[in-house]
Write an enzyme that holds these catalytic residues in place. Structure first.
Site, short mmCIF file in Angstrom:
data_model
loop_
_atom_site.label_atom_id
_atom_site.label_comp_id
_atom_site.label_asym_id
_atom_site.label_seq_id
_atom_site.Cartn_x
_atom_site.Cartn_y
_atom_site.Cartn_z
N LEU A 15 0.79 -1.22 0.00
CA LEU A 15 0.00 0.00 0.00
C LEU A 15 0.83 1.28 0.00
CD1 LEU A 15 -2.82 -1.17 2.44
CD2 LEU A 15 -2.95 -0.94 -0.05
N ALA A 16 1.86 1.31 -0.85
CA ALA A 16 2.47 2.60 -1.17
C ALA A 16 1.44 3.34 -2.02
CB ALA A 16 3.78 2.40 -1.92
N ARG A 38 2.45 -4.82 5.31
CA ARG A 38 3.24 -5.19 6.48
C ARG A 38 3.30 -4.06 7.51
NH1 ARG A 38 9.34 -7.17 5.59
NH2 ARG A 38 9.54 -4.95 5.05
N VAL A 81 4.59 -4.41 -4.79
CA VAL A 81 5.76 -4.21 -3.94
C VAL A 81 7.00 -4.08 -4.82
CG1 VAL A 81 4.77 -5.45 -1.99
CG2 VAL A 81 6.11 -6.71 -3.67
N ALA A 83 10.34 -4.64 -6.81
CA ALA A 83 10.85 -5.82 -7.51
C ALA A 83 12.01 -6.45 -6.75
CB ALA A 83 11.28 -5.45 -8.92
N ASN A 109 7.20 -3.73 -11.63
CA ASN A 109 8.12 -3.84 -12.76
C ASN A 109 9.20 -4.86 -12.41
OD1 ASN A 109 6.94 -1.83 -14.42
ND2 ASN A 109 7.93 -0.23 -13.23
N SER A 135 0.55 0.83 -15.96
CA SER A 135 1.22 2.02 -16.47
C SER A 135 0.35 3.26 -16.33
CB SER A 135 1.56 1.83 -17.95
OG SER A 135 2.24 2.96 -18.44
N GLY A 136 1.01 4.36 -16.02
CA GLY A 136 0.29 5.63 -15.88
C GLY A 136 0.56 6.32 -14.57
N LYS A 190 6.03 -4.68 -20.77
CA LYS A 190 6.01 -3.51 -19.89
C LYS A 190 7.38 -2.86 -19.81
CE LYS A 190 4.22 -0.71 -16.74
NZ LYS A 190 5.34 -0.08 -16.08
N HIS A 193 7.81 -0.99 -22.99
CA HIS A 193 6.89 0.14 -22.87
C HIS A 193 7.55 1.26 -22.06
CE1 HIS A 193 4.07 2.29 -20.21
NE2 HIS A 193 3.22 2.29 -21.22
N ASN A 194 8.19 0.91 -20.95
CA ASN A 194 8.87 1.92 -20.14
C ASN A 194 10.05 2.53 -20.88
OD1 ASN A 194 7.03 1.15 -18.20
ND2 ASN A 194 8.53 0.69 -16.63
N GLU A 197 8.71 5.03 -23.11
CA GLU A 197 8.39 6.23 -22.34
C GLU A 197 9.65 7.06 -22.06
OE1 GLU A 197 4.32 5.25 -19.89
OE2 GLU A 197 6.21 4.99 -18.85
N TYR A 198 10.78 6.40 -21.82
CA TYR A 198 12.05 7.13 -21.65
C TYR A 198 12.31 8.00 -22.87
CZ TYR A 198 14.16 4.69 -17.57
OH TYR A 198 14.45 4.22 -16.32
#
Length: 419
Positions: A15-16, A38, A81, A83, A109, A135-136, A190, A193-194, A197-198
Site C-alpha cells: 500500500l504505497a 506489512r 511491492v 521488484a 516492474n 502504467s500511468g 512492460k 513500454h517503459n 516512455e524514456y
C-alpha cells in the site's frame, strides 16, 4: 480498520501510493477489495482515504491470514511491492494461507525471467501466477491505467471483468487492457513500454528546449501551443513551476534493461539508447555546471518533432523477443492499449495498430505504405528542426538519433567500417 470479516472480490497487498490508488480505483468501480500491508499504518490510511472519497468498499486487515481469508474463492491477490527479494517474501507470506486454484498477481516492474521462475514455482504448489504491468503512475492507478496482464490465462479470466472496468477507457478503442501472452511476456512488454516512455519524455524535453532556447518562447506562449503546465506558478507565487524543476533525473532500471535486450536481439533502438545516455548525463549536474562556464552559446527560432520512430523501435524489440520465445504477441493490441492511461498515448498509435491489422507479420513499420507516408509527410520539418537545433548549439540527441535511423533505413546501401 474494518472490524468485521467481509467477503471481498479481490485483495491487494502493498500500500504505497500506487497500491492505495489502484485499490481505490477497483473499489470505486463497485468491486469490494481487501487490503493488507506489512506496515499496518498504511492499511488504516487506505481505509480512511476510502471513507473520505465516498465510503468506498475497501476493507483493511493487519495480518495476512485474515486478509487472505476475507477474499472469495478462488482468491485473487494483487501485489504491488518493490521488484526483487520483496516480491519473493510477499509471495511466501501470502502462499502460506492460499489454497489450490488461488492466484497471485504481480503488478510491479520485474525482470521477465523472475516472473517465469515464480510462475513455475507457483504451479508446483497448485497456485496460479499472473504478471500485470500497471502504467500511468499514480494518476493512472487512481483513474484508469493501461494494464498489461500476462502469464496464466486462467488467472486472467478470473479478473477480466474487473480489469475491463478499472483500465483507462478510450472512445472508439475500448478499455486499455488485453491479455498479453504466456510466460514472462507481460514483463518484457512492460519493460519495453517503459523504455519507449524514456524516449518519449526525451523527445518532449528536446522539443521544449528548442522552443524555449532557440525560439525564445515565453511560458505563456508555450502553454498556448503545448501544455497547461507552463502556466502553473510555484507555491511562493514568485515564478513558474517549470522553471524551478531541477534538470537532474534517475531511473528504475527498465530503460536500461530495454537497451540491453535490444543489443542482445540485434535490434536498433537509437532513440531509447540516447534517452538512457541523457539520463546518465543529467545526473552529472555539477560537471555540467562547470562545463557551462567554459562553453557559451547563442540561440534563436524553432519547430516540433514526431515520436513515430521511437514507438517503432520498441515494437521491433518486442517482435524480436516474441519470435525468440514463441509468445505470439499481438502488436496491434499493444498499440491499442497504450492509447490511454500511460505516457505514450500518441495519436500515431492508431496508425501503428492499423498497420499491424493490415499485416500482423510486418517486418518493419516503415515498409507499410500508409505509415511510411505519414513519416514522409513530416520528415522535411523533422530535418529542419534538427539542423536548426545543431546550428544554434542546442542538443537534440533523441531527434537526431531517430532521424539517422530513418535516413539509414531508406538507404539502399549502408556503409559500415568493419575491422
Amino acid at each position: 480498520m474494518q472490524a468485521e470479516m467481509a467477503v471481498t472480490r479481490i485483495g491487494l497487498s502493498g500500500l504505497a501510493v500506487m497500491g492505495q490508488f489502484l485499490a481505490l480505483n477497483i473499489a470505486e468501480k463497485g468491486f469490494p477489495i481487501s487490503v493488507y500491508n506489512r506496515t499496518t499504518s498504511k492499511v488504516d490510511e487506505t481505509v480512511q482515504r476510502a471513507k473520505v472519497e465516498g465510503n468506498l468498499p475497501v476493507y483493511g486487515y493487519h495480518d495476512p491470514a485474515s486478509f487472505v481469508n476475507s477474499i472469495q474463492k478462488p482468491r485473487v491477490v494483487i501485489m504491488l511491492v518493490k521488484a526483487g527479494a520483496p516480491v519473493d517474501q510477499t509471495i511466501a507470506t501470502l502462499a502460506a494461507h492460499l489454497e489450490q486454484g488461488d492466484c497471485i498477481i504481480d503488478g510491479g516492474n520485474e525482470w521477465y525471467e523472475n516472473t517465469e521462475r515464480r510462475e513455475k514455482a507457483m504451479e508446483e504448489c497448485g497456485l496460479l501466477y499472473l504478471g500485470m504491468g500497471v502504467s500511468g503512475g499514480e494518476e493512472g492507478a487512481r483513474n484508469g491505467p493501461s494494464l498489461m496482464p500476462g502469464g496464466s490465462f486462467e488467472a486472467y479470466k478470473y479478473i477480466e471483468d474487473i480489469l475491463l472496468q478499472v483500465a483507462a477507457q478510450v472512445p472508439d478503442s475500448g478499455p486499455c487492457v488485453t491479455y498479453i501472452g504466456k510466460g514472462g511476456s507481460r514483463n518484457f512488454v512492460k519493460m519495453v513500454h517503459n523504455g519507449i516512455e524514456y524516449g518519449d519524455m526525451q523527445l518532449i524535453a528536446e522539443a521544449y528546449d528548442v522552443l524555449k532556447s532557440v525560439g525564445k518562447l515565453t511560458n505563456s506562449e508555450l502553454q498556448q501551443i503545448t501544455a497547461d503546465i507552463f502556466s502553473i506558478k510555484d507555491d511562493q507565487g514568485d515564478g513558474y513551476l517549470v522553471d524551478k524543476v531541477l534538470d537532474k533525473t534517475g531511473m528504475k532500471g527498465t530503460g536500461k534493461w530495454t537497451v540491453q535486450q535490444a543489443a542482445e536481439l540485434s535490434v536498433a533502438a537509437p532513440t531509447i539508447e540516447v534517452s538512457l545516455d541523457s539520463r546518465f548525463l543529467s545526473g552529472l549536474k555539477d560537471e555540467r555546471v562547470e562545463a557551462a562556464k567554459i562553453f557559451q552559446g547563442d540561440f534563436s527560432s524553432n519547430l516540433p518533432v514526431d515520436k513515430a520512430q521511437l514507438i517503432e523501435d520498441g515494437m521491433n524489440i518486442i517482435k524480436a523477443k516474441s519470435m525468440e520465445k514463441g509468445w505470439s504477441l499481438n502488436l496491434g493490441e499493444l498499440a491499442r492499449i497504450w492509447k490511454g492511461g500511460c505516457i505514450i498515448r500518441a495519436i500515431f498509435l492508431d496508425c501503428i495498430k492499423k498497420a499491424y491489422d493490415r499485416n500482423a507479420d510486418l517486418a518493419n513499420l516503415l515498409v507499410d505504405p500508409e505509415f511510411a507516408q505519414e513519416i514522409m509527410d513530416r520528415q522535411a520539418a523533422w530535418r529542419r528542426v534538427v539542423c536548426l537545433a545543431i546550428n544554434n548549439g542546442v542538443s537534440t540527441p533523441g531527434m537526431s538519433a531517430s532521424l539517422a535511423y530513418l535516413l539509414t533505413s531508406k538507404t539502399r546501401t549502408s556503409y559500415v567500417f568493419v575491422c
